[in-house]
Each structure stands twice: as structure tokens, then as C-alpha cells.
Enzyme design. Structure first.
Site, PDB file in Angstrom:
ATOM      1  N   ASP A  74       0.817  -1.220   0.000  1.00 21.49           N
ATOM      2  CA  ASP A  74       0.000   0.000   0.000  1.00 21.49           C
ATOM      3  C   ASP A  74       0.855   1.277   0.000  1.00 21.49           C
ATOM      4  OD1 ASP A  74      -2.370   1.429   0.050  1.00 21.49           O
ATOM      5  OD2 ASP A  74      -2.524   1.390   2.234  1.00 21.49           O
ATOM      6  N   GLY A  75       0.299   2.332  -0.593  1.00 20.49           N
ATOM      7  CA  GLY A  75       0.954   3.645  -0.556  1.00 20.49           C
ATOM      8  C   GLY A  75       1.433   4.120  -1.920  1.00 20.49           C
ATOM      9  N   ASN A  76       1.088   3.388  -2.977  1.00 23.16           N
ATOM     10  CA  ASN A  76       1.536   3.775  -4.326  1.00 23.16           C
ATOM     11  C   ASN A  76       0.986   5.146  -4.735  1.00 23.16           C
ATOM     12  OD1 ASN A  76       2.530   1.204  -4.312  1.00 23.16           O
ATOM     13  ND2 ASN A  76       1.120   0.393  -5.854  1.00 23.16           N
ATOM     14  N   GLY A  77      -0.307   5.358  -4.441  1.00 28.64           N
ATOM     15  CA  GLY A  77      -0.958   6.604  -4.848  1.00 28.64           C
ATOM     16  C   GLY A  77      -0.332   7.810  -4.152  1.00 28.64           C
ATOM     17  N   ARG A  79      -1.302   8.583 -10.503  1.00 29.31           N
ATOM     18  CA  ARG A  79      -1.313   7.415  -9.601  1.00 29.31           C
ATOM     19  C   ARG A  79      -0.687   6.185 -10.261  1.00 29.31           C
ATOM     20  NH1 ARG A  79      -4.379   7.581  -5.080  1.00 29.31           N
ATOM     21  NH2 ARG A  79      -4.588   5.321  -5.161  1.00 29.31           N
ATOM     22  N   HIS A  85       1.916   3.063  -9.152  1.00 29.72           N
ATOM     23  CA  HIS A  85       1.752   1.606  -9.277  1.00 29.72           C
ATOM     24  C   HIS A  85       2.952   0.991 -10.012  1.00 29.72           C
ATOM     25  CE1 HIS A  85      -2.079   1.947  -7.468  1.00 29.72           C
ATOM     26  NE2 HIS A  85      -2.648   2.582  -8.478  1.00 29.72           N
ATOM     27  N   SER A 135      -7.563  -5.696  -4.581  1.00 22.17           N
ATOM     28  CA  SER A 135      -8.607  -6.241  -3.716  1.00 22.17           C
ATOM     29  C   SER A 135      -9.959  -6.263  -4.423  1.00 22.17           C
ATOM     30  CB  SER A 135      -8.721  -5.399  -2.436  1.00 22.17           C
ATOM     31  OG  SER A 135      -9.402  -4.188  -2.705  1.00 22.17           O
ATOM     32  N   ASN A 171     -11.062  -2.795  -4.844  1.00 20.69           N
ATOM     33  CA  ASN A 171     -10.300  -1.841  -5.661  1.00 20.69           C
ATOM     34  C   ASN A 171     -10.972  -1.508  -6.998  1.00 20.69           C
ATOM     35  OD1 ASN A 171      -7.070  -2.978  -4.428  1.00 20.69           O
ATOM     36  ND2 ASN A 171      -8.211  -1.166  -3.825  1.00 20.69           N
ATOM     37  N   ARG A 203       2.264  -4.207   6.729  1.00 18.63           N
ATOM     38  CA  ARG A 203       1.536  -3.196   5.966  1.00 18.63           C
ATOM     39  C   ARG A 203       2.317  -1.889   5.992  1.00 18.63           C
ATOM     40  NH1 ARG A 203      -4.769  -1.785   5.034  1.00 18.63           N
ATOM     41  NH2 ARG A 203      -4.357  -0.288   3.375  1.00 18.63           N
TER      42      ARG A 203
HETATM   43  C1  IPE Z   1      -5.383  -2.621   0.279  1.00 22.01           C
HETATM   44  O1  IPE Z   1      -5.103  -1.282   0.090  1.00 22.01           O
HETATM   45  C2  IPE Z   1      -5.374  -3.352  -1.030  1.00 22.01           C
HETATM   46  C3  IPE Z   1      -4.061  -3.488  -1.691  1.00 22.01           C
HETATM   47  C4  IPE Z   1      -2.936  -3.032  -1.255  1.00 22.01           C
HETATM   48  C5  IPE Z   1      -4.097  -4.216  -2.918  1.00 22.01           C
HETATM   49  P1  IPE Z   1      -6.250  -0.197  -0.116  1.00 22.01           P
HETATM   50  O2  IPE Z   1      -5.537   1.080  -0.371  1.00 22.01           O
HETATM   51  O3  IPE Z   1      -7.214  -0.646  -1.131  1.00 22.01           O
HETATM   52  O4  IPE Z   1      -6.969  -0.187   1.304  1.00 22.01           O
HETATM   53  P2  IPE Z   1      -7.784   0.972   2.027  1.00 22.01           P
HETATM   54  O5  IPE Z   1      -8.772   1.514   1.043  1.00 22.01           O
HETATM   55  O6  IPE Z   1      -6.787   2.017   2.444  1.00 22.01           O
HETATM   56  O7  IPE Z   1      -8.397   0.326   3.219  1.00 22.01           O
HETATM   57  C1  IPE Z   2      -1.809   0.146  -3.238  1.00 18.79           C
HETATM   58  O1  IPE Z   2      -1.555   1.515  -3.294  1.00 18.79           O
HETATM   59  C2  IPE Z   2      -2.088  -0.439  -4.607  1.00 18.79           C
HETATM   60  C3  IPE Z   2      -3.469  -0.901  -4.782  1.00 18.79           C
HETATM   61  C4  IPE Z   2      -4.408  -0.854  -3.894  1.00 18.79           C
HETATM   62  C5  IPE Z   2      -3.809  -1.454  -6.091  1.00 18.79           C
HETATM   63  P1  IPE Z   2      -2.719   2.578  -3.284  1.00 18.79           P
HETATM   64  O2  IPE Z   2      -3.097   2.873  -4.699  1.00 18.79           O
HETATM   65  O3  IPE Z   2      -3.824   2.167  -2.385  1.00 18.79           O
HETATM   66  O4  IPE Z   2      -1.980   3.837  -2.666  1.00 18.79           O
HETATM   67  P2  IPE Z   2      -2.569   4.912  -1.668  1.00 18.79           P
HETATM   68  O5  IPE Z   2      -3.087   4.165  -0.483  1.00 18.79           O
HETATM   69  O6  IPE Z   2      -3.653   5.622  -2.410  1.00 18.79           O
HETATM   70  O7  IPE Z   2      -1.424   5.784  -1.336  1.00 18.79           O
HETATM   71 MG    MG Z   3      -4.154   2.423  -0.394  1.00 21.01          MG
END
Ligand code: IPE
Ligand code: IPE
Ligand code: MG
Length: 237
Positions: free
Chosen positions: A18-21, A31, A35, A63, A66, A185
Site C-alpha cells: 500500500d501507498g503507491n498513490g 497514480r 503503481h 482487492s 479496488n 503493511r
Molecule cells: C489494500 O489497500 C489493497 C491493496 C494493497 C491491494 P487499499 O488502499 O485498497 O486499502 P484501504 O482503502 O486504504 O483500506
Molecule cells: C496500493 O496503493 C495499490 C493498490 C491498492 C492497487 P494505493 O493505490 O492504495 O496507494 P494509496 O493508499 O492511495 O497511497
Molecule cells: Mg491504499
């Protein structure tokens, strides 16, 4: 030198990538660029896990929730997945990783399903196992397991009284895979977001502030050190 129990990595590590965005946002990038950097981090960490001797690595890549994201973002993630799997198929002999997929793949495009299927089949003799969670949800996994068990009862193959925790486990995507000792996480969020709900009953969680695209082998070392400082009791004393 043999690794002592106190420094040996867990057999099974699971990661919520998590945290790519947020990583992309900090840089003023779209975004999808986050990824792409996240996919690089995955390659780095999967290689490092192999060096450490971790037997199973389970990663949350997409998920069941997602799909709520914009069509552009979802398409960008699917494109990266496709590219990753094509590369993995090409480098299979070199990497020697066994691919498994947890999740309802039927919702993915037919070409992606085909790539997943080929990756699984062509790697089944390798031993370091990567479980890719794609269109995965812990609740969905339990529902589909319950449905399949009910079907077996209806078909006369099972009796309802037979159902135990062990038997239900065999209906999950993770059948044959030991529960993860450690779930990491990154990104600063402290929740499971529907990841491995059944399998995490006694897992140690390590939440870290680093964003996934920045996650380094040193961060993994830190998580493993933290894991070794925990006192696992499994309900005992
Ligand atoms: C969990 O992250 C799913 C993946 C990393 C694939 P999310 O970014 O979707 O989770 P929430 O929305 O913060 O709970
Ligand atoms: C996790 O990173 C990747 C996926 C859920 C596919 P996010 O895209 O959730 O990144 P944030 O949480 O927005 O930083
Ligand atoms: Mg996320």
C-alpha cells in the site's frame, strides 16, 4: 553459518503493498506512476525474500474493493500486471519462483486469466512460492469456500458435521499453504482491508510508515527484527 531461530526469517511473509498513490502524489505524478514504482518494489522484495530463504511470500496486489477506483486507474494496474506476468513467463528459468493466485480471477480479462494460468502451470515445479492476491477479498474467500463445501454436501461427498477448521481451510485459496507468521503493511495505515482474514488469526502484524514504492530490503529486515521481538503465545501463557 546456520541462522538461529531468533534471526531466521519467517517461513511465510505476507505484505499489503500500500501507498503507491500517495508516493505518486508527493511527486506530482499520476497514480499509475506510483503503481509502476510499486511493481519495481515488488520485484526487489521478492528477490530479497528468495535470498533470505523465505518459502512463501503472499502479496496483496488488487482487492475485491479496488474496482471502485477510476476506470483509468484500474486499466493502468491491469496493464502493469500483464507486463509483469509476461516478463515473469520469459524469465521463469532464471527466477525459479512458483506462482499461485489467490482471488476470483474470473472477473479479470480473458488474456490476463490466461497469463495467470500459464504462469501457474509453467512454474509448478519451483519451490519458492509467491501467492499473488488478485481480485482478492478475505470475506469473499470464506464465502466461496462455504459455497463449495455446501455444494459437496449437496452432492453427497461430505456431511455437514464433518466440517472442522482444518477441513474448511482446504476450501480456501490458501489450501496447502501454512498461515503467515508475519504480515507487513507499509504506508502508515493500520487496518487489514480484507486481507487474509482467516489465515491471520495468529499472525504478527507490523505496520510501517514507509510507502510501498520506497520499501527496501532494509525495511524488510526491520520488520523481521520486530517480528522476532514479539512474544507469540497462541492463547497459551
Ligand atoms: C489494500 O489497500 C489493497 C491493496 C494493497 C491491494 P487499499 O488502499 O485498497 O486499502 P484501504 O482503502 O486504504 O483500506
Ligand atoms: C496500493 O496503493 C495499490 C493498490 C491498492 C492497487 P494505493 O493505490 O492504495 O496507494 P494509496 O493508499 O492511495 O497511497
Ligand atoms: Mg491504499
Amino acid at each position: 553459518m546456520a541462522l538461529s531461530e531468533k534471526t531466521k526469517p519467517p517461513r511465510h511473509i505476507a505484505i499489503i503493498m500500500d501507498g503507491n498513490g500517495r508516493w505518486a502524489k508527493q511527486r506530482g505524478l499520476p497514480r499509475t506512476a506510483g503503481h509502476a514504482a510499486g511493481a519495481e518494489a515488488f520485484r526487489r522484495i521478492a528477490n530479497y525474500c528468495r535470498t533470505l530463504g523465505v518459502e512463501y511470500l503472499t502479496v496483496y496486489a488488487f482487492s475485491t474493493e479496488n474496482w471502485k477506483r477510476s476506470a483509468d486507474e484500474v486499466a493502468g494496474i491491469m496493464k502493469l500486471l500483464r507486463r509483469y506476468l509476461e516478463e515473469a513467463l520469459r524469465d521463469m528459468e532464471k527466477n525459479r519462483v512458483r506462482f499461485c493466485f489467490f482471488g476470483d480471477l474470473s472477473k479479470l480479462s480473458p488474456d490476463l486469466q490466461e497469463l495467470c494460468c500459464r504462469a501457474r502451470k509453467q512454474s509448478e515445479d519451483y519451490d519458492v512460492q509467491v501467492n499473488f492476491c488478485l481480485n482478492y477479498g478475505g470475506r469473499d474467500e470464506i464465502v466461496q469456500a462455504a459455497r463449495r463445501f455446501a455444494q459437496d454436501v449437496a452432492d453427497g461427498k461430505r456431511r455437514s458435521e464433518e466440517l472442522t477448521e482444518e477441513l474448511l481451510s482446504t476450501y480456501l485459496y490458501s489450501a496447502d499453504v501454512p498461515d503467515p507468521e508475519l504480515i507487513i503493511r507499509p504506508s502508515g495505515e493500520k487496518r487489514t482491508s480484507n486481507f487474509l482474514l482467516w489465515q491471520s488469526a495468529y499472525s504478527e502484524y507490523v505496520f510501517m510508515n514507509v510507502l510501498w514504492p520506497d520499501f527496501s530490503p532494509a525495511d524488510l529486515d526491520e520488520a523481521i527484527e520486530e517480528y522476532h521481538r514479539r512474544n507469540r503465545r497462541f492463547g497459551g501463557v
